[in-house]
Design a protein around this motif. Structure first.
Motif, PDB file in Angstrom:
ATOM      1  N   THR A 100      16.117 -25.024  -2.837  1.00  0.00           N
ATOM      2  CA  THR A 100      15.272 -23.956  -3.385  1.00  0.00           C
ATOM      3  C   THR A 100      14.436 -23.317  -2.279  1.00  0.00           C
ATOM      4  OG1 THR A 100      13.556 -25.558  -3.907  1.00  0.00           O
ATOM      5  CG2 THR A 100      15.046 -24.954  -5.698  1.00  0.00           C
ATOM      6  N   GLN A 101      14.224 -24.078  -1.199  1.00  0.00           N
ATOM      7  CA  GLN A 101      13.389 -23.559  -0.109  1.00  0.00           C
ATOM      8  C   GLN A 101      14.218 -22.946   1.015  1.00  0.00           C
ATOM      9  OE1 GLN A 101      10.289 -26.386   0.943  1.00  0.00           O
ATOM     10  NE2 GLN A 101      10.576 -27.286  -1.058  1.00  0.00           N
TER      11      GLN A 101
ATOM     12  N   LEU B 146       7.447 -25.469  -6.003  1.00  0.00           N
ATOM     13  CA  LEU B 146       6.980 -26.852  -6.110  1.00  0.00           C
ATOM     14  C   LEU B 146       7.170 -27.362  -7.533  1.00  0.00           C
ATOM     15  CD1 LEU B 146       5.324 -29.254  -4.852  1.00  0.00           C
ATOM     16  CD2 LEU B 146       3.300 -28.129  -5.772  1.00  0.00           C
ATOM     17  N   VAL B 147       6.773 -26.543  -8.508  1.00  0.00           N
ATOM     18  CA  VAL B 147       6.868 -26.951  -9.906  1.00  0.00           C
ATOM     19  C   VAL B 147       8.331 -27.160 -10.306  1.00  0.00           C
ATOM     20  CG1 VAL B 147       6.488 -26.183 -12.285  1.00  0.00           C
ATOM     21  CG2 VAL B 147       4.684 -25.901 -10.582  1.00  0.00           C
ATOM     22  N   VAL B 148       9.170 -26.224  -9.919  1.00  0.00           N
ATOM     23  CA  VAL B 148      10.601 -26.346 -10.264  1.00  0.00           C
ATOM     24  C   VAL B 148      11.173 -27.629  -9.653  1.00  0.00           C
ATOM     25  CG1 VAL B 148      12.884 -25.339  -9.865  1.00  0.00           C
ATOM     26  CG2 VAL B 148      10.990 -23.884 -10.582  1.00  0.00           C
ATOM     27  N   GLY B 149      10.829 -27.879  -8.398  1.00  0.00           N
ATOM     28  CA  GLY B 149      11.328 -29.091  -7.735  1.00  0.00           C
ATOM     29  C   GLY B 149      10.847 -30.340  -8.448  1.00  0.00           C
ATOM     30  N   LEU B 150       9.566 -30.361  -8.840  1.00  0.00           N
ATOM     31  CA  LEU B 150       9.026 -31.546  -9.513  1.00  0.00           C
ATOM     32  C   LEU B 150       9.664 -31.735 -10.883  1.00  0.00           C
ATOM     33  CD1 LEU B 150       5.209 -31.299  -8.668  1.00  0.00           C
ATOM     34  CD2 LEU B 150       6.859 -32.976  -7.828  1.00  0.00           C
TER      35      LEU B 150
ATOM     36  N   VAL C   2      13.305 -34.690 -14.445  1.00  0.00           N
ATOM     37  CA  VAL C   2      14.426 -34.759 -15.389  1.00  0.00           C
ATOM     38  C   VAL C   2      15.512 -35.699 -14.862  1.00  0.00           C
ATOM     39  CG1 VAL C   2      16.332 -33.434 -16.391  1.00  0.00           C
ATOM     40  CG2 VAL C   2      14.018 -32.499 -16.400  1.00  0.00           C
ATOM     41  N   PHE C   3      15.842 -35.546 -13.608  1.00  0.00           N
ATOM     42  CA  PHE C   3      16.895 -36.397 -13.034  1.00  0.00           C
ATOM     43  C   PHE C   3      16.474 -37.861 -13.036  1.00  0.00           C
ATOM     44  CE2 PHE C   3      19.008 -32.621 -11.453  1.00  0.00           C
ATOM     45  CZ  PHE C   3      20.332 -33.010 -11.447  1.00  0.00           C
TER      46      PHE C   3
END
Lengths: 455, 305
Positions: B237-238, B285-289, B294-295
């Protein structure tokens, strides 16, 4: 377990690399938070009335690109009493925005600004004035008698609402470069109008396939061709307003010419700076409209074209157009920092580096913006015996003919063309068909930079 | 043992000293990392969050910075670019890393296995920007050592190779070449941890190579695959270095606002709008967390074996 622990670290290093990029913003945020005192750090006020910081004298810091390094070194040699810290950086080449980025950070940390900076980009004043970085130059800093020595219109990119905020280093007026021996041996006349230019391109396609009359693959293609054609794609009408019209007859006539010559393969879709152009096309150039610096930088240095071949002629004009116009590709600028604590030495260096015959006339690779130095520079070109004709007359004539309807906005026209039109051109689309798309892209980028756009 | 109580009392003092700070050497070692983590990880993150919810005048701005980012004409195309890249990158990472690790694990020759593991690891040792530069060289038909392959594929110029439609694949190639080698070695290590008895039992039960891999090895690699996907997702994502350098090398053809991180960088340093730039960073950051959460929850990543 050793492997399991070590290897994620190895992968992590790759992930971290991406995160470092993301952290740039974070670091900026930290710097801002550490130093912000509530009154903001972006600094402004240079427009209203210039108030120098306390003048303590001492060392001046000069930022130059590698090409301008000899200028700073020569000044240092001639002025040993001036304490200088010469720093080389990329000069904002290829729109890197390095200077803008650093000034933004310096504004937040309130220290670190260089005293004098060279930039290869002409639109620095558009942000540097707002950021409070540049000092005005025509409010007593540099005598009017000196400032009047610049070629007419040369300092337009540096002028914001009547105040001069930088000095033009060199001009990049466009002319028609051509291979004189080939033109003569093939019995071609140098075209005086764009109609003749197109007709010659069509003859070359059939009589000498493989030879080129220009290239449409550079990101400054619009600046060479569409600017010269008086296409109103980039008319800056105020500090934060722009008029964008890419589908007017002035635009479509030139786009159509380019499409015709791209189609018959006499116009390349590669950049003159690409490795494939240097390898496959450099020795196939019959004509090439381009800026004044093409002669030395492109033909002599990059393509190693032998002496006695390259000649310059006035850029073709549209038949019946009473006012000749040319485009422009670059020409750097020098900025004086409003934060300098040694304005005397900084201004002296700035004046010397932009006007001196020792540098501008005899060393500078580009056509000096300062008219007196330009004469010396042209005499030097003439004495070099590299060119097949005397390039002085066409270059001198073109210098004040840069069409003033194309402005210097904060957004990069070159970057917009490169990402919007060039990929389509590579994929086989015509430029005429992409003009509306180009207009939309310019409009979007202008608005995202805070411009009010009219069409 | 009962008589030991009075006898041990005098000895408690030195014992207490030891208990007072057990494993202090380990703590000291960890402390250095924790300090750096706080200075360069936690503090910038907290400040980024602060900036994301304030305006240039340090006033609370609610979600206006997020709205400004979303309203920018480049935002959704950047989201699309990153999403497409993530699909290519994660699928190729899982398939090829697991596949190559399994093949590597089956190699009986120890010399070959060691050589291959070393070979896989080399690209990861190159600095990120240097890796991209290697690829820029490889992808230019006029200078590439594999120019014949590029020309056979119909690409005669660098501009044709870096056409916008090709970018997700190109970035995946670069990222895979740079980062996958380390993961192959990780998976290889994880495969070595599977009990030989288990594999032997499977073989005796009649499982072939494919069945052993599908039913025994891959399920036992699940946690490592999840770990890899979480980190690769966050890194993906980054996306920044690859498109930024490619943009420079292609003189802008590849676009300088291809990814969300580039857009954030542009907001910060082109538009002098750190707050909106921070909002995009916080979104990432939020999407990554969330994805990591979930995983982890779905895979039982933290469950004890």
């Amino acid at each position: 377990m050793t492997v399991q622990v070590r290897a994620p670290g190895a992968r992590g290093s790759s992930g971290r690399r991406r995160r470092y990029a993301g952290l740039v913003v974070g670091v900026a945020a930290v710097l801002a938070a550490v130093t912000a005192c509530g009154n903001g750090g972006s600094g402004s006020g240079a427009q209203g009335g210039f108030q120098p910081v306390q003048q303590t004298g001492g060392k001046i810091t000069v930022w130059v690109d590698s090409t301008r390094l000899p200028a700073a070194q020569l000044y240092q040699k001639q002025h040993p009493s001036v304490q200088m810290d010469i720093v080389t950086y990329d000069g904002d080449a290829n729109g890197s925005n390095y200077l803008q980025t650093k000034v933004s950070l310096f504004n937040r940390t309130r220290s670190g600004w260089p005293d004098v900076v060279f930039s290869s980009q002409n639109n620095e004043a558009t942000w540097a004035v707002q950021a409070g970085f540049t000092a005005p130059l025509n409010k007593g800093q540099i005598p009017e008698a000196t400032l009047s020595g610049w070629t007419a219109g040369a300092n337009d990119p540096c002028t914001v609402e009547g105040t001069l905020y930088c000095l033009r280093n060199d001009l990049a007026q466009t002319v028609l470069w051509y291979n004189a021996p080939l033109m003569q041996s093939w019995g071609y006349q140098v075209p005086k109008t764009w109609e003749e230019y197109q007709a010659l391109g069509q003859r070359v396609a059939t009589e000498h396939p493989g030879y080129l009359v220009g290239t449409a693959g550079d990101n400054f293609t619009p600046e060479i061709y569409l600017w010269a054609s008086k296409c109103g794609a980039n008319e800056i009408t105020g500090p934060k307003s722009v008029k964008v019209t890419t589908t007017s007859p002035n635009c479509t006539r030139m786009a159509s010419l380019l499409d015709t010559l791209v189609k018959n393969r006499t116009m390349s879709t590669s950049s003159v700076f690409s490795s494939d152009f240097a390898k496959n096309a450099a020795d196939k150039i019959l004509m090439m409209p381009g800026p004044s610096w093409f002669g030395g930088s492109v033909f002599q240095e990059s393509f190693k074209t032998p002496a006695g071949q390259v000649a310059a002629a006035p850029l073709p004009q549209w038949a019946g157009d009473p006012s000749p116009s040319v485009g422009n590709v670059g020409g750097g600028t020098w900025l004086l920092s409003a934060h300098s604590a040694n304005l005397k030495d900084a201004t002296d260096f700035l004046t010397w580096v932009t006007t001196s015959d020792e540098y501008q006339g005899k060393v500078s690779p580009g056509y000096p913006a300062y008219a007196a130095a330009a004469k010396t520079w042209l005499a030097k070109q003439s004495s070099s015996k590299y060119y097949a004709n005397d390039i002085a007359a066409p270059l001198q004539a073109a210098a004040p003919q840069v069409w003033p309807g194309w402005g210097y906005g904060q957004f990069s026209q070159e970057a917009i063309w490169a990402s919007t039109v060039t990929p389509g051109l590579t994929a086989g689309k015509t430029i005429v068909s992409m003009l509306p798309e180009w207009q939309t892209a310019i409009t979007n980028y202008a608005r995202s930079n805070g411009y009010e756009v009219s069409q | 043992m009962t008589t030991a109580t009075p006898a041990t009392r005098p000895a408690r003092t030195p014992s207490r000293r030891r208990v007072f700070w057990p494993g202090r050497a380990g703590h000291l070692f960890v402390a250095a990392y924790v300090v750096l983590l706080i200075a360069f990880g936690v503090v910038p993150t907290v400040y980024a969050v602060y900036f994301a919810f304030t305006d240039a005048g340090d006033n609370f701005a609610g979600f206006s910075n997020f709205a400004e980012a979303a309203n920018d004409f480049r935002y959704f195309s950047a989201v699309g670019h990153v999403a497409l890249y993530l699909v290519f990158w994660l699928v190729s990472l899982v398939v090829f890393v697991v596949g190559l690790a399994l093949l590597l694990h089956r190699l009986t020759s120890s010399g070959t296995s060691k050589a291959l593991r070393f070979l896989y690891y080399i690209p990861g040792a190159l600095a990120g920007a240097a890796s991209v530069m290697v690829w820029l060289f490889m992808l230019d038909p006029s200078v590439s050592p594999v120019s014949a392959l590029l020309r056979a594929a119909g690409f005669d110029t660098f501009g044709e190779v870096v056409a916008p439609d090709h970018l997700p694949v190109l970035f995946t190639l670069i990222a895979f070449w740079t980062g996958a080698g380390g993961w192959i070695v990780v998976m290889y290590g994880a495969l070595n941890n599977i009990s030989p008895d288990l594999l032997e039992a499977a073989r005796i039960d009649g499982a072939g190579v494919w069945q052993t891999a599908w039913r025994i090895q891959i399920p036992l690699l699940r946690k490592w695959i999840v770990y890899m996907v979480i980190l690769a997702f966050a890194g993906g994502t980054q996306l920044f270095v690859e498109p930024q350098l490619l943009s420079q090398a292609s003189v802008g053809v590849a676009g300088r606002d291809y990814s969300l991180n580039q857009l954030s960088y542009d907001f910060a340093f082109q538009n002098n709008n750190v707050n909106t730039a921070a909002a995009i960073s916080v979104e990432l950051l939020v999407v990554g967390l969330v994805v990591a959460g979930v995983f982890v929850a779905r895979s039982g990543f933290f469950d004890a074996d």
